[in-house]
Design a protein around this motif. Structure first.
Motif, PDB file in Angstrom:
ATOM      1  N   GLU A   1      31.228  33.973  -9.169  1.00  0.00           N
ATOM      2  CA  GLU A   1      32.404  33.278  -9.680  1.00  0.00           C
ATOM      3  C   GLU A   1      31.907  32.053 -10.446  1.00  0.00           C
ATOM      4  N   PRO A   2      32.631  31.619 -11.486  1.00  0.00           N
ATOM      5  CA  PRO A   2      32.214  30.415 -12.208  1.00  0.00           C
ATOM      6  C   PRO A   2      32.200  29.189 -11.280  1.00  0.00           C
ATOM      7  N   THR A   3      31.100  28.443 -11.304  1.00  0.00           N
ATOM      8  CA  THR A   3      31.001  27.246 -10.470  1.00  0.00           C
ATOM      9  C   THR A   3      31.222  25.975 -11.278  1.00  0.00           C
TER      10      THR A   3
ATOM     11  N   THR B   1      28.325  16.522 -16.731  1.00  0.00           N
ATOM     12  CA  THR B   1      28.180  17.963 -16.900  1.00  0.00           C
ATOM     13  C   THR B   1      26.737  18.425 -16.748  1.00  0.00           C
ATOM     14  N   TYR B   2      25.821  17.843 -17.505  1.00  0.00           N
ATOM     15  CA  TYR B   2      24.419  18.271 -17.441  1.00  0.00           C
ATOM     16  C   TYR B   2      23.817  18.081 -16.051  1.00  0.00           C
TER      17      TYR B   2
ATOM     18  N   LYS C   1      21.750  20.502 -11.190  1.00  0.00           N
ATOM     19  CA  LYS C   1      21.773  20.509  -9.723  1.00  0.00           C
ATOM     20  C   LYS C   1      21.978  21.923  -9.187  1.00  0.00           C
ATOM     21  N   VAL C   2      22.915  22.661  -9.775  1.00  0.00           N
ATOM     22  CA  VAL C   2      23.174  24.038  -9.348  1.00  0.00           C
ATOM     23  C   VAL C   2      21.983  24.930  -9.679  1.00  0.00           C
ATOM     24  N   LEU C   3      21.390  24.740 -10.860  1.00  0.00           N
ATOM     25  CA  LEU C   3      20.224  25.549 -11.244  1.00  0.00           C
ATOM     26  C   LEU C   3      19.042  25.302 -10.309  1.00  0.00           C
ATOM     27  N   LYS C   4      18.836  24.056  -9.886  1.00  0.00           N
ATOM     28  CA  LYS C   4      17.747  23.759  -8.951  1.00  0.00           C
ATOM     29  C   LYS C   4      17.993  24.414  -7.599  1.00  0.00           C
ATOM     30  N   LYS C   5      19.258  24.443  -7.192  1.00  0.00           N
ATOM     31  CA  LYS C   5      19.607  24.995  -5.886  1.00  0.00           C
ATOM     32  C   LYS C   5      19.610  26.525  -5.883  1.00  0.00           C
ATOM     33  N   LYS C   6      20.200  27.124  -6.937  1.00  0.00           N
ATOM     34  CA  LYS C   6      20.400  28.574  -6.927  1.00  0.00           C
ATOM     35  C   LYS C   6      19.671  29.328  -8.028  1.00  0.00           C
TER      36      LYS C   6
END
Length: 95
Positions: free
Chosen positions: A18-20, A32-33, A38-43
Motif C-alpha cells: 500500500e502507498p506509505t 518529504t525527502y 527513512k522508509v527506504l532505510k527501514k524497508k
C-alpha cells in the motif's frame, strides 16, 4: 544496477504494498525527502501516491524524488510508483 530477476521480484512485491507516502497540493515539502529516505532505510522499498490535487507534472515529480533520494524506480502505474534503494543498515537479501 539491478539484474532482471531482482527487478521482477521487486515489481511483484510492489504490487502487494500500500502507498506509505502521499504527495498532495503542497507538492514536495521539506519533510518529504527525509520521510522517504527513512522508509527506504527501514524497508528498502517505498510506494508513493501522487494525489489528484497535486498540480505538478507527475513525471517530473517522480524524476526529482528518484534523484533526490538516490533510489531506483521499480514500478509505476498512473500516479502510484515504487522506489527501491539497497539498504546499508539492514540485510535486504530477501528483496
Amino acid at each position: 544496477m539491478l539484474d532482471k530477476d531482482h527487478l521482477l521480484k521487486l515489481k511483484k512485491l510492489s504490487k502487494t504494498l500500500e502507498p506509505t507516502i502521499r504527495i498532495g497540493k503542497n507538492r514536495i515539502t521539506t519533510n518529504t525527502y527525509p520521510e522517504i529516505i527513512k522508509v527506504l532505510k527501514k524497508k528498502s522499498i517505498v510506494k508513493i501516491k501522487i494525489l489528484k490535487n497535486c498540480e505538478e507534472d507527475k513525471e517530473e515529480l517522480i524524476k526529482k524524488i528518484t534523484i533526490g533520494t538516490g533510489s531506483v524506480l521499480i514500478h509505476k502505474i498512473g500516479k502510484v510508483f515504487t522506489l527501491y534503494k539497497k539498504g546499508k543498515y539492514r540485510n535486504d537479501s530477501n528483496y
